[in-house]
Design an enzyme around this catalytic site. Structure first.
Site, short mmCIF file in Angstrom:
data_model
loop_
_atom_site.label_atom_id
_atom_site.label_comp_id
_atom_site.label_asym_id
_atom_site.label_seq_id
_atom_site.Cartn_x
_atom_site.Cartn_y
_atom_site.Cartn_z
N ASP A 162 15.62 10.35 -7.73
CA ASP A 162 14.47 11.20 -8.03
C ASP A 162 14.49 12.40 -7.09
O ASP A 162 14.94 12.30 -5.94
CB ASP A 162 13.16 10.41 -7.83
CG ASP A 162 11.95 11.23 -8.22
OD1 ASP A 162 11.83 11.60 -9.40
OD2 ASP A 162 11.09 11.50 -7.35
N ARG A 167 4.95 17.67 0.75
CA ARG A 167 4.42 18.35 1.92
C ARG A 167 5.13 17.81 3.15
O ARG A 167 4.99 16.64 3.50
CB ARG A 167 2.92 18.10 2.01
CG ARG A 167 2.17 19.03 2.92
CD ARG A 167 0.68 18.93 2.63
NE ARG A 167 0.02 17.84 3.31
CZ ARG A 167 -1.12 17.29 2.91
NH1 ARG A 167 -1.71 17.73 1.82
NH2 ARG A 167 -1.68 16.31 3.58
N GLU A 285 -3.76 23.96 -0.07
CA GLU A 285 -3.15 23.31 -1.23
C GLU A 285 -3.47 24.08 -2.51
O GLU A 285 -4.27 25.02 -2.51
CB GLU A 285 -3.65 21.86 -1.34
CG GLU A 285 -3.12 20.95 -0.24
CD GLU A 285 -1.65 20.59 -0.41
OE1 GLU A 285 -1.02 21.09 -1.36
OE2 GLU A 285 -1.14 19.80 0.41
#
Length: 490
Positions: A162, A167, A285
């Site tokens: 994957d 972050r 964010e």
């Protein structure tokens, strides 16, 4: 294009898409503060705008480093980089998911990402001095790598790989903390390794062909557990992504990356994200707010950094338009494919709106063909909520509404929507932990952080009343002879 450098050279052919500066910039707050005005866009606090990608050639404290920001902070620029029409990016991405090409491994002598090797067991090694990781604001917990593509494999089935963006906060000379949003596949791999008391080997790949970054942002169920998203980039480019064996860990790295951080996610080790600064905050964010520092995050022990000569560190402004495109275009593709499969011909297009950071708000353009489509349109919205769990609100519009024009969408809401009959609410559904309103303190109906009420706003005309809502029809003609200077700029 097969790497970041060829993508930059491609952009140089288009006016207003790429700029460089030799003015020295501080990576701590100043770099992001500058780009906020030049091209961040998205949910960044105003004033901001959509502008060119920008390379800072001189970074204070890092004489051999360059930093690129905003590579995909414009939908038009993503169109140029991926070779698909601006309004059809989601549909083109949807096709790429169906025409995947797996990556291939090449010899290390042919891998530009290993032109320089810096091993962490060297006593002079210090990640903080080697790479100019920026902060977005003065409040950030520490510098972050914001465009690090983490590549990991299932400990029980190494062929299951994957890649996702996470972050990554620089904590010390050879340690990073990593934040996993719920449901991420690499976190499942980490949990498996941790249960066995073993570290999880990973590579963090930075400075990439834009197709790789976009492809990596697909999520389940479009890319199920074990699906390697690098296959999507292969489908987009029509050729496989090249990998190379890492130098110090049993993992692969993207061979044409600018920078690769090799390391291991340590089992049963946790740190507070802001352990060095105690600001209480992490970083800005995608919803436009600065997220709280997480009190307990897994740790990556860095074993090496490899890079190209004169490497470019790629970053983004957290709430900016770049996140909108990275997250939003795969969202559009996933929704389009799922609805088209279930209800062929009904859905004309999807737009993951900038105001939701590419995640929270989806506009679905519907063409009703029979009276039964009044209900089928709402079924399409339910499918969209099912296929992409982080969508919070959906607006349905007719085929004569420009879904990419917010004014036109709001016009449809004002003239084709009645709140008591056109609103469908679905409470108590999993949403996204970074939405600050999705907490029990905000609403007694929210039972846990990350749970939310999802809403469908049906702003489509009832099929039987379509003639009553026919828009004024203007003559179709070519306006360019009347004002050529306006159209020559486009």
């Amino acid at each position: 294009m097969n790497d970041l450098r060829s993508a930059i050279e491609h952009l140089k052919n288009f006016k207003g898409q790429y700029i460089e500066t030799d003015r020295p910039v501080d990576p701590i707050a100043e770099l992001a503060g500058v780009y906020r005005y030049i091209g961040a866009g998205g949910t960044v606090m105003r004033p901001t705008r959509i502008g060119p990608a920008m390379t800072f050639n001189k970074v204070k404290g890092y004489p051999n480093s360059r930093v690129l920001v905003g590579m995909m902070a414009s939908r038009e620029r993503v169109s140029l980089l991926l070779g698909a029409p601006t309004r059809e990016l989601g549909m083109q991405m949807g096709k790429a998911v169906k025409t995947i090409i797996p990556p291939v491994t090449i010899d290390e002598k042919d891998a530009p990402c290993q032109e320089e090797v810096h091993r962490a067991d060297d006593p002079n090694f210090d990640l903080r001095k080697l790479l100019p990781a920026p902060t977005n604001t003065e409040e950030d917990a520490r510098p972050y790598f914001c465009m690090g593509l983490v590549l990991g494999s299932d400990p029980d089935e190494e062929s299951n790989t994957d890649v996702t963006i996470h972050r990554l906060c620089v904590q010390s000379r050879d340690e990073l903390s990593i934040f996993f949003a719920p449901g991420r596949h690499i976190d499942a791999y980490r949990q498996k390794a941790e249960a066995a008391g073993k570290p999880l080997p990973i590579s963090i790949d930075m400075g990439l062909d834009p197709a790789i970054h976009i492809g990596a942002c697909f999520e389940a169920p479009t890319t199920p557990f074990g699906f390697d998203e690098l296959c999507v980039a292969g489908g987009l480019r029509g050729k496989p992504v090249e990998l190379v064996d890492c130098v110090t860990v049993k993992q692969k790295a993207i061979a044409r990356a600018e920078i690769v951080i090799e390391g291991e996610v340590l089992p049963n080790v946790r740190v507070a994200e802001d352990q060095n600064t105690h600001t209480g905050y992490a970083m800005p964010e995608f919803p436009g707010y600065t997220g709280p520092a997480n009190p307990s995050l897994p740790v990556i022990k860095v074993t090496a950094v490899t890079m190209r000569h004169n490497a470019i560190l790629q970053t983004l402004v957290g709430p900016g338009e770049e996140h909108v495109n990275l997250a939003g275009i795969p969202t559009e593709a996933s929704i389009y494919n799922a609805v088209e499969l279930a209800l062929p011909g009904l859905l004309q297009n999807v737009y993951s709106h900038s105001s939701g950071g590419g995640k929270f708000l989806a506009i679905l353009q519907i063409e009703k063909r029979v009276a039964g489509d009044d209900g089928t349109a709402r079924q399409a919205a339910l499918i969209a909520l099912a296929v992409y769990r982080e969508v919070k609100n959906i607006i349905l519009v007719d085929e004569d509404v420009d879904l990419f024009d917010s004014d036109d969408v709001l016009w449809a809401m004002q003239t084709r929507y009645q709140g008591d009959t056109g609103t469908i609410v679905v409470p108590g559904i999993t949403g996204h932990v970074l939405d600050p309103s999705q907490i029990p303190e905000y609403s007694p109906a929210i039972h846990a952080k990350g749970s939310t009420c999802k809403t469908i706003f049906d702003c489509t005309v009832p099929f039987a009343l379509k003639e009553h809502f026919k828009r004024a029809q203007f003559r179709e003609l070519d306006p360019r002879p009347f004002a050529p200077e306006l159209f020559d700029e486009q």
